[in-house]
Every structure is written in structure tokens, then in C-alpha cells.
Design a protein around this motif. Sequence first.
Motif, short mmCIF file in Angstrom:
data_model
loop_
_atom_site.label_atom_id
_atom_site.label_comp_id
_atom_site.label_asym_id
_atom_site.label_seq_id
_atom_site.Cartn_x
_atom_site.Cartn_y
_atom_site.Cartn_z
N VAL A 1 -3.84 2.73 -2.51
CA VAL A 1 -3.09 4.40 -2.15
C VAL A 1 -4.47 5.34 -1.67
N LEU A 2 -3.27 5.98 -0.65
CA LEU A 2 -4.40 6.82 -0.15
C LEU A 2 -3.17 7.66 -0.36
N THR A 3 -3.94 9.06 -0.34
CA THR A 3 -3.20 10.93 -0.60
C THR A 3 -3.86 11.65 0.56
N LEU A 4 -2.56 12.51 0.62
CA LEU A 4 -3.42 13.27 1.59
C LEU A 4 -3.25 14.67 1.20
N GLY A 5 -4.05 14.94 0.59
CA GLY A 5 -4.02 17.01 0.73
C GLY A 5 -3.12 16.82 -0.18
N THR A 6 -3.19 16.48 -1.97
CA THR A 6 -2.91 16.28 -3.21
C THR A 6 -3.83 16.27 -4.10
N PRO A 7 -3.43 17.58 -4.99
CA PRO A 7 -3.87 18.38 -5.49
C PRO A 7 -3.40 17.59 -7.67
N PHE A 8 -3.76 15.78 -7.28
CA PHE A 8 -3.80 15.87 -8.61
C PHE A 8 -4.97 16.23 -10.18
N ALA A 9 -5.82 16.68 -9.02
CA ALA A 9 -7.17 16.75 -10.23
C ALA A 9 -6.75 17.99 -10.55
N LEU B 1 0.67 17.00 -18.47
CA LEU B 1 0.99 16.23 -17.86
C LEU B 1 -0.04 16.56 -16.55
N GLU B 2 -0.60 17.17 -16.73
CA GLU B 2 -1.63 17.73 -15.33
C GLU B 2 -2.49 16.59 -16.07
N GLY C 1 -5.21 24.06 -3.49
CA GLY C 1 -6.83 23.97 -3.34
C GLY C 1 -7.76 23.04 -3.67
N TRP C 2 -8.60 22.83 -2.23
CA TRP C 2 -8.76 21.62 -2.14
C TRP C 2 -9.69 20.95 -3.13
N ARG C 3 -11.06 21.21 -4.19
CA ARG C 3 -10.70 20.86 -4.81
C ARG C 3 -10.13 20.29 -5.75
N GLY C 4 -9.53 20.40 -5.94
CA GLY C 4 -8.62 19.92 -6.58
C GLY C 4 -8.15 19.13 -6.01
N CYS C 5 -8.37 18.46 -5.29
CA CYS C 5 -8.12 16.72 -4.29
C CYS C 5 -9.64 15.76 -4.62
N ILE C 6 -10.44 16.42 -4.90
CA ILE C 6 -11.48 15.41 -5.20
C ILE C 6 -11.00 14.07 -6.33
N GLU C 7 -11.41 12.94 -6.20
CA GLU C 7 -11.89 12.12 -6.84
C GLU C 7 -12.67 11.71 -7.27
N GLN C 8 -12.85 10.74 -8.31
CA GLN C 8 -14.42 10.55 -9.36
C GLN C 8 -14.73 9.16 -8.22
N ALA C 9 -15.94 9.14 -7.41
CA ALA C 9 -16.42 8.54 -6.97
C ALA C 9 -16.78 7.60 -7.30
N GLY C 10 -15.75 6.14 -7.49
CA GLY C 10 -16.32 4.87 -7.73
C GLY C 10 -16.38 3.64 -6.91
N SER D 1 0.76 -0.92 0.34
CA SER D 1 -0.52 0.08 0.26
C SER D 1 1.08 1.21 0.06
N LEU D 2 0.53 2.13 -0.90
CA LEU D 2 1.39 3.64 -0.93
C LEU D 2 0.34 4.61 -0.35
N VAL D 3 1.01 5.76 0.68
CA VAL D 3 0.68 6.35 1.07
C VAL D 3 1.39 7.71 0.75
N GLY D 4 0.47 8.08 0.20
CA GLY D 4 1.59 10.18 -0.08
C GLY D 4 0.91 11.06 0.29
N TRP D 5 1.92 12.28 0.72
CA TRP D 5 1.51 13.38 1.63
C TRP D 5 1.84 14.70 0.37
N SER D 6 0.73 15.29 -0.29
CA SER D 6 1.20 16.59 -1.47
C SER D 6 1.69 15.72 -1.97
N LEU D 7 2.62 16.50 -3.00
CA LEU D 7 3.69 15.97 -4.04
C LEU D 7 3.93 13.90 -3.90
N GLY D 8 3.68 13.91 -2.67
CA GLY D 8 3.91 12.32 -2.73
C GLY D 8 2.59 11.54 -2.94
#
Length: 244
Positions: free
Chosen positions: A136-144, A170-171, A194-203, A111-118
Motif C-alpha cells: 500500500v502506498l499513499t500520497l498526501g493521505t491524512p490517515f492519522a 471512525l477516525e 496537514g502533513w503531520r496527519g500523514c506520518i506513519e509509524q516507522a516499522g 499493490s494499491l496506490v491511493g492519492w489523498s482520500l483514495g
Amino acid sequence: MDSSAAPRVRPPPLSLLAIEPVRGLFTLAAATFRAHCERVGDGHPVVVFPGLGAGPWTTRPLRRFLIDAGFDARCWGRGMNMGPERDFDGWIDILEADVRRWHADSGRKVSLVGWSLGGIYARELGKRAPACVRQVLTLGTPFAAILGATRAERLYRLLNRNAAPLTAELEARLRPTPPVPTTSIYSKSDGIVGWRGCIEQAGALSESIEVRSSHMGLGTDPQVLRIVANRLAQPEGDWRPRTT
């Protein structure tokens, strides 16, 4: 959320950024007294990736909590996270080799836990090596949404003067959900991302969980620690989104 287009996300207000250090220290102090764990883990390996400009010491409280909870938690093993040390794909190639080695050495999915850029690294590794990654778990990661959506872009450019810049192409590649159980933990009072960039698609294999925390406190906040342990404790092959 359409994974092909970035949501319009603004960075957090400067007022939240200004109080990040104080909130982070308060959370660290609170964790000393409140972060009590139950032994819920099955001993599988969990690798924790620090955020931009951060090192193993920042993830030590989280790793210690997870070890006490029954997981084989370990540091990513590459010191301070200064951002990709070469082009992004070349950097992920190096980290993918690490994941495959951890998997081979333990004989279990990791299992992988990443904080922000991690968390960006963790998500990409979940896409690259799904046969080796359990969750995979992310903490405050703005992937979106990253470009223009965080207060960390200047620091990223400062630490990565020789690296290729983050592009819209790349984004867009970073937005799709990994094909493994994926949890994004975010806070609306995050002062850096920005928290809205951290919202994952629910599935069936993905979820977003809101917490009340500063960005700097995400690795020590008692509520976050308990949620991370709870999600990691989901049975392999029988993961379900959190309902409460």
C-alpha cells in the motif's frame, strides 16, 4: 506515534491553499520533460485510487509512468471519487470485492496506490484483504488526523450530503497501519492536507517519505513518481524501508 490518539494537526495555511492550482499545473508541465522512468517492475497489478472530487484523468500520468516502468497499472474503475457512496463500511465492502476480483483474475497480489482520500481506501483494503494485497502506498493521505486537519472537509460534506459524517470513532479506526508493506508519501508544503496527519509509524513494514510537492502535484511530480516506482519494485516477501 500512539495510534489510539490523534495528533494535534492544523490545516495548512490559506497562503499555501491559494497557490495549489498554480503549483499543480507547474508540476504537470515539469513532468512532461523530467519524468523519465527505468523499467524496474515485475508486471504485477497496481491499482491507483484518485483523491476526493477527482477522476481517472488525474491519475493517468502516474499510471502511464508505472506502465512504462514495467507494472500492470490500472485505474480503480469507479469513475470520479465522490467519497463513500453509502456508509463507510458498506463502501469498503464494495471496494474489497474489487480487490479480491483483481487478485483472482491476475493470480497475483495487487499493490494499491491511493492519492489523498483514495489512500484511505487503499489502507483499509490492505487491512481487509492482506492475502490479496502486496503493498500500500499513499500520497498526501491524512490517515492519522482528519477532523480539522485538512482544507477539504467542506468539499467532502458538499459531495456527501447523504453519507454518514466522519466521526472521531471512525477516525481512530483509520490510524492503525495495514499488516502489509505500507508507505506514506507526504509534503510539508501541502496546501490541502496537514502533513503531520500523514506520518506513519516507522516499522519493519511501514515508512513515511517526505517530498517537496503541492497536494495537487503529488500524482505528477517526477520525484514522487520515481519513489512510487522504487517502492513498488521491492521484491514480494522481501520489502525493506527506504534508506535514502
